[in-house]
Design a protein around this motif. Structure first.
Motif, short mmCIF file in Angstrom:
data_model
loop_
_atom_site.label_atom_id
_atom_site.label_comp_id
_atom_site.label_asym_id
_atom_site.label_seq_id
_atom_site.Cartn_x
_atom_site.Cartn_y
_atom_site.Cartn_z
N LEU A 1 -64.23 89.88 17.98
CA LEU A 1 -64.87 89.74 16.54
C LEU A 1 -64.53 90.83 15.76
O LEU A 1 -64.21 90.78 14.75
N ILE B 1 -65.17 90.56 11.87
CA ILE B 1 -66.56 90.28 12.05
C ILE B 1 -67.12 91.46 12.68
O ILE B 1 -67.05 91.50 13.94
N VAL C 1 -73.73 83.25 15.65
CA VAL C 1 -73.63 84.61 15.14
C VAL C 1 -74.34 84.70 13.80
O VAL C 1 -74.00 83.71 12.76
#
Length: 502
Positions: A267, A272, A456
């Motif tokens: 991620l 992210i 998420v």
């Protein structure tokens, strides 16, 4: 060699361990209209894919499978605990003035750590349980079915009942029925000839996934980035480790089910970066001790004896469980051994199964500053952002360890004669039960990465999976819980992804 990677799939799953396999299994069952692809960094070890290495009967072949799981450039142990089939974090595992996780380790292979695990599947209790997950008990039951959990595979171990009787007399007072000493639920299958086979990701995949013509498994395919477009997950970038080629694969949903260290790493590499990413890292600190049962006689051989070679578990083996409670905040795993781990004095050979190893696991005092951080200027052996562990034991952690030492000595004294003067505390990271780094929560308030269905926050269509999702401080083995949470995430995808017309 080159391979044909698809230009588009409906769901891309990153990681082929038990949780990635659970997504593939549930979606294969509930949404046969979907094109599914599972990408795994490591090699295929055996057939069926995800097989537990202990089920490989040839010793040399099993050892080769373990070596192939140990990454591209295994770090030297340097006195650290290096288990077969795993590789240690090369550096960054301990920073000056911190405790660190010296034994932080991973596996790279089809099946993930599920090809090497001990298969213990206890249910969480008391504050270990996640209070906000709808239908948690139903999910745990379904996870037990996917993993093939059996609490009675070793009921005929000759001293198992006696071990539990002695432990119960010493420890059960004041415990609820479900928290009393009992057989350890294990993801194993007992065969008619006495053999026991261990569940790996192959059992979770099941024939339902293997027979699904719309599911494809890609070994040695490193996902280097999750694509995000207009705020949504849009696919993955994959590097073929065979020829180094790079492929952009569009997907309507992406599931990152690597492990508690590499899921946040991916991620991060993808840009992210929610505030809680990599934080609340926690391990289960472990105390071990060994005893020789007193006043037992060597049993005669009888039905259920294993073949005595390869990975078979003989009828002398047994595993008992001392569950966690908030009053006794430890998880106890009591294993009968077929041989002593230390030299014994005297001429009498110990009865098989009369040497008992005790492992007491402690939950971590959860803190956001305990974390895995990532360095964009340095790369690991896979070319991903290098990891650096920040980890400290608190006063509460040290107090729990002191209590655990007392508790394991009490259990040992109830069983027999200790083989060591004092219990041993393993170096941090030895449990391999790292959690919390992509933890779920009830609100997008900066203290969690995903919601209760593992999606998420602020990146619709992106799910995370594995032990890193667990938000509570646990002492019990986490795999059953993480598979249960993967089932919840897969159900959401099955429910919300539009019907595909190919």
């Amino acid at each position: 060699m080159t391979r044909d990677f698809p230009a588009h799939v409906d769901v891309a799953v990153v990681g082929s361990g038990p949780c990635g396999a659970a997504y593939a299994r549930i979606l294969s069952e509930q949404r046969p209209d979907l094109d599914l692809a599972t990408f795994e960094t490591g090699p295929l070890l055996a057939d069926p894919p995800g097989l537990h290495v202990k089920n490989i009967t040839d010793d040399a072949e099993r050892r080769r499978a373990q070596l192939r799981s140990q990454g591209p450039s295994p770090a030297p142990a340097d006195g650290r605990l290096a288990r077969p089939g795993t590789f240690l974090l090369a550096d960054g595992y301990q920073n000056p003035g911190e405790d660190g996780l010296p034994n932080a380790a991973m596996s790279s292979n089809v099946g993930g750590m599920g090809a090497h695990w001990t298969a213990a599947c206890p249910r969480p209790g008391d504050s270990e349980r996640i209070p906000f997950v709808p239908g948690l008990d139903e999910l745990l039951t379904e996870a037990e079915g996917l993993l093939g959990v059996d609490a009675h595979a070793f009921d005929d171990a000759p001293f198992a009942a006696e071990v539990r009787k002695r432990l119960a007399a010493a420890l059960d007072a004041g415990r609820r029925d479900d928290r009393r000493v009992q057989p350890m639920p294990l993801a194993v299958r007992r065969h008619g000839d006495g053999r026991v086979t261990w569940s790996g990701a192959d059992v979770v995949f099941g024939e339902e996934t293997r027979a699904n013509p719309r599911h494809t498994l890609f070994p040695e395919a490193l996902v280097t980035r999750v694509l995000v477009e207009e705020g949504r997950a849009a696919g993955v970038v994959v590097r073929d480790l065979g020829d180094g080629s790079e492929h952009r694969i569009r997907a309507d949903r992406v599931v990152v089910a690597a492990d508690a260290l590499r899921t946040p790493q991916l991620l991060w590499a993808s840009g992210i970066r929610p505030p809680a990413l990599g934080r609340y890292l926690n391990d289960q600190h472990q105390i071990v001790y060994a005893v020789r049962l007193r006043d037992v006689r060597i049993p005669s051989a009888g039905p259920g004896t294993g073949s005595g070679h390869g990975p078979d578990i003989t009828r002398h083996s047994g595993v008992s469980w001392v569950p966690y409670t908030d009053d006794e905040p430890f998880h106890g795993q009591v294993m009968q051994l077929d041989a002593s781990p230390v030299a014994l004095t005297g001429d009498e050979a110990p009865a098989p199964g009369s040497i008992v190893g005790l492992g007491w696991f402690c939950p971590k005092d959860l803190r956001p500053d305990d974390r895995v951080a990532f360095d964009d200027t340095r790369q690991d052996a896979y070319g991903m952002p290098a990891m650096r562990i920040h980890y400290r034991l608190t006063d509460l952690d040290r107090a729990r360890l002191d209590r655990a030492r007392t508790a394991v000595q009490r259990a040992a004294e109830a069983l027999g004669d200790p083989l060591d003067d004092t219990p041993r505390t393993l170096a941090l990271g030895a449990s391999l039960h790292y959690q919390g780094t992509v933890r779920m929560g009830t609100d997008n308030d900066g203290t969690s990465v995903c919601d209760s269905a593992c999606e998420v926050w602020e990146v619709p269509g992106l799910h995370v999976a594995g032990n890193g999702v667990i938000p509570t401080a646990t002492a019990c083995n986490p795999t059953l819980t993480s598979v249960a949470l993967a089932i919840a995430g897969a159900r959401r995808i099955a429910r919300t992804l539009p019907i595909q017309r190919h």
